[in-house]
Scaffold this motif. Structure first.
Motif, mmCIF file in Angstrom:
data_model
loop_
_atom_site.group_PDB
_atom_site.id
_atom_site.type_symbol
_atom_site.label_atom_id
_atom_site.label_comp_id
_atom_site.label_asym_id
_atom_site.label_seq_id
_atom_site.Cartn_x
_atom_site.Cartn_y
_atom_site.Cartn_z
ATOM 1 N N GLU A 60 1.033 -1.241 0.060
ATOM 2 C CA GLU A 60 0.119 -0.042 -0.222
ATOM 3 C C GLU A 60 0.933 1.264 -0.139
ATOM 4 O O GLU A 60 0.496 2.204 -0.455
ATOM 5 C CB GLU A 60 -1.065 0.141 1.274
ATOM 6 C CG GLU A 60 -2.167 -0.995 1.117
ATOM 7 C CD GLU A 60 -2.861 -0.968 2.375
ATOM 8 O OE1 GLU A 60 -2.521 -0.592 3.646
ATOM 9 O OE2 GLU A 60 -3.982 -1.737 2.483
ATOM 10 N N LEU A 61 1.941 1.112 0.805
ATOM 11 C CA LEU A 61 2.824 2.390 0.769
ATOM 12 C C LEU A 61 3.476 2.776 -0.685
ATOM 13 O O LEU A 61 3.648 3.758 -1.078
ATOM 14 C CB LEU A 61 3.903 2.223 1.917
ATOM 15 C CG LEU A 61 4.707 3.412 2.353
ATOM 16 C CD1 LEU A 61 3.649 4.551 2.808
ATOM 17 C CD2 LEU A 61 5.831 3.079 3.296
ATOM 18 N N THR A 62 3.913 1.612 -1.299
ATOM 19 C CA THR A 62 4.546 1.643 -2.475
ATOM 20 C C THR A 62 3.444 2.363 -3.583
ATOM 21 O O THR A 62 3.934 3.244 -4.308
ATOM 22 C CB THR A 62 4.747 0.279 -3.248
ATOM 23 O OG1 THR A 62 5.955 -0.119 -2.133
ATOM 24 C CG2 THR A 62 5.523 0.290 -4.476
ATOM 25 N N ASP A 63 2.217 1.759 -3.538
ATOM 26 C CA ASP A 63 1.137 2.395 -4.540
ATOM 27 C C ASP A 63 0.845 3.845 -4.075
ATOM 28 O O ASP A 63 0.678 4.430 -5.185
ATOM 29 C CB ASP A 63 -0.215 1.470 -4.234
ATOM 30 C CG ASP A 63 -0.083 -0.146 -4.615
ATOM 31 O OD1 ASP A 63 1.065 -0.184 -5.712
ATOM 32 O OD2 ASP A 63 -0.731 -0.844 -4.489
ATOM 33 N N ALA A 64 0.887 4.229 -2.852
ATOM 34 C CA ALA A 64 0.558 5.632 -2.501
ATOM 35 C C ALA A 64 1.636 6.421 -3.021
ATOM 36 O O ALA A 64 1.414 7.500 -3.526
ATOM 37 C CB ALA A 64 0.462 5.771 -1.097
ATOM 38 N N MET A 65 2.914 6.149 -2.668
ATOM 39 C CA MET A 65 3.914 6.919 -3.227
ATOM 40 C C MET A 65 3.953 6.869 -5.095
ATOM 41 O O MET A 65 4.469 7.869 -5.575
ATOM 42 C CB MET A 65 5.535 6.335 -2.820
ATOM 43 C CG MET A 65 5.677 6.423 -1.405
ATOM 44 S SD MET A 65 7.264 5.918 -0.746
ATOM 45 C CE MET A 65 7.320 4.234 -1.122
ATOM 46 N N GLU A 66 3.710 5.845 -5.408
ATOM 47 C CA GLU A 66 3.798 5.921 -7.043
ATOM 48 C C GLU A 66 2.625 6.745 -7.473
ATOM 49 O O GLU A 66 2.948 7.431 -8.333
ATOM 50 C CB GLU A 66 3.440 4.513 -7.406
ATOM 51 C CG GLU A 66 3.452 4.397 -9.090
ATOM 52 C CD GLU A 66 3.016 3.000 -9.416
ATOM 53 O OE1 GLU A 66 3.171 2.625 -10.551
ATOM 54 O OE2 GLU A 66 2.912 1.953 -8.684
ATOM 55 N N GLN A 67 1.496 6.769 -6.863
ATOM 56 C CA GLN A 67 0.287 7.821 -7.386
ATOM 57 C C GLN A 67 0.592 9.158 -7.203
ATOM 58 O O GLN A 67 0.386 10.003 -7.961
ATOM 59 C CB GLN A 67 -1.015 7.464 -6.570
ATOM 60 C CG GLN A 67 -1.400 6.095 -7.061
ATOM 61 C CD GLN A 67 -3.084 5.674 -6.496
ATOM 62 O OE1 GLN A 67 -3.547 6.684 -6.477
ATOM 63 N NE2 GLN A 67 -3.335 4.665 -6.487
ATOM 64 N N PHE A 68 1.603 9.525 -5.906
ATOM 65 C CA PHE A 68 1.922 10.686 -5.769
ATOM 66 C C PHE A 68 2.933 11.415 -6.775
ATOM 67 O O PHE A 68 3.090 12.494 -7.267
ATOM 68 C CB PHE A 68 2.283 10.851 -4.225
ATOM 69 C CG PHE A 68 1.346 11.433 -3.313
ATOM 70 C CD1 PHE A 68 0.553 12.010 -3.365
ATOM 71 C CD2 PHE A 68 1.405 10.270 -2.148
ATOM 72 C CE1 PHE A 68 -0.799 12.376 -2.289
ATOM 73 C CE2 PHE A 68 0.336 10.334 -1.189
ATOM 74 C CZ PHE A 68 -0.572 11.508 -1.448
ATOM 75 N N LEU A 69 3.820 10.073 -7.149
ATOM 76 C CA LEU A 69 4.724 10.707 -8.185
ATOM 77 C C LEU A 69 4.293 10.516 -9.566
ATOM 78 O O LEU A 69 5.059 10.976 -10.575
ATOM 79 C CB LEU A 69 5.889 9.663 -7.885
ATOM 80 C CG LEU A 69 6.755 9.941 -6.745
ATOM 81 C CD1 LEU A 69 7.897 8.838 -6.356
ATOM 82 C CD2 LEU A 69 7.610 11.459 -6.532
ATOM 83 N N SER A 70 3.295 9.838 -9.922
ATOM 84 C CA SER A 70 2.844 9.838 -11.214
ATOM 85 C C SER A 70 2.629 11.032 -12.241
ATOM 86 O O SER A 70 2.667 10.932 -13.427
ATOM 87 C CB SER A 70 1.431 8.805 -11.204
ATOM 88 O OG SER A 70 0.392 9.657 -10.391
#
Length: 265
Positions: free
Chosen positions: A135-145
């Motif tokens: 979940e932490l990886t998905d959240a960081m990825e969406q913030f950086l997308s």
């Protein structure tokens, strides 16, 4: 020595904080970190302390677990406090011990820095304790997308950050094992001359680096064997779902940061 390090560990649960969207928790922590560095008054730190207590109560993490996990940080906090208290020579002299003098502004600055360190470690630890690495990886990825349009590898950076956080407790455990093994072979990390201690730490660092690179290599082979491709489009098994409670939490955090900004002296 390091068995109670909590940074980077995940503790499964069903608390309010566990059920929140990872993006909301990540954004809230960023805002709180900004608030910690903006705060420069006792009133502000009292408000931050109250907010941290409320966040902890909503996490469902046992207090004994937090207390043991924060114990290794207190040595760094005490060292930082005494450095500022001894070398900041401003204000009235509060205490004089031989050649050492403690000034009022130095003590206050040392307390502020100590509180900042404790709050930073406490809040980031709660983030990792209540958020799974995926979940932490998905959240960081969406913030950086949004940076993808500039050819920024958002997924790869988020993956590397998540792996780095996850490897903190693993490396701590490896360090503990190596220290015990070297101590059994006669190494002493607390006694002897500076040269002897340096040689003892070399005996610690070399196998630690070797094991770290070996773990990284094993992880790379495992990802390659599972067909991982950094540039490929992929779907998510578990989708992040933003709910009303996430919006309410973010709004409360923003209001808190604004109030702390107004409380600045």
């Amino acid at each position: 020595m390091f068995e109670h390090v909590i940074i980077g560990q995940y503790l499964p649960g069903r608390s309010i904080l566990h059920r929140m969207d990872a993006r909301a928790k990540l954004a809230s922590v960023f805002f709180l970190i900004a608030a910690i560095f903006l705060t420069n008054s006792w009133t502000g730190y009292a408000v931050l302390g109250g907010a941290a207590a409320v966040i902890y109560l909503s996490s469902g993490v046992p207090f004994r677990y937090i207390r043991k996990g924060m114990a290794p940080i207190f040595l760094l906090v005490l060292f930082t406090f005494f450095i500022h208290a001894l070398f900041t020579r401003e204000g009235d002299v509060l205490l004089s011990l031989g050649a050492f003098q403690f000034y009022e502004d130095g003590v206050i600055q040392g307390l502020f820095i100590a509180l900042r360190l404790l709050l930073l470690v406490f809040l980031t630890s709660l983030l990792t304790l209540t958020t799974s690495p995926i979940e932490l990886t998905d959240a960081m990825e969406q913030f950086l997308s949004p940076l993808n349009r500039f050819r920024f590898p958002a997924h790869d950076v988020a993956m590397m950050m998540s792996i780095a956080i996850r490897f903190i407790p693993t490396l701590m455990q490896e360090t503990e094992k190596i220290i015990k093994a070297q101590t059994a072979r006669g190494a002493d990390f607390s006694k002897g001359s500076l040269k002897d201690r340096a040689q003892a730490f070399v005996a610690l660092l070399v196998p630690l680096f070797v094991r770290s690179f070996k773990r990284a290599e094993d992880l790379a082979y495992a990802m390659e064997a599972r067909g991982y491709n950094s540039g490929a489009e992929r779907t998510k098994l578990r989708q992040l779902i933003w709910k009303t409670r996430d919006t309410a939490a973010c709004v409360l955090i923003v209001v808190l940061v604004a109030a702390l900004f107004l409380l600045r002296e």
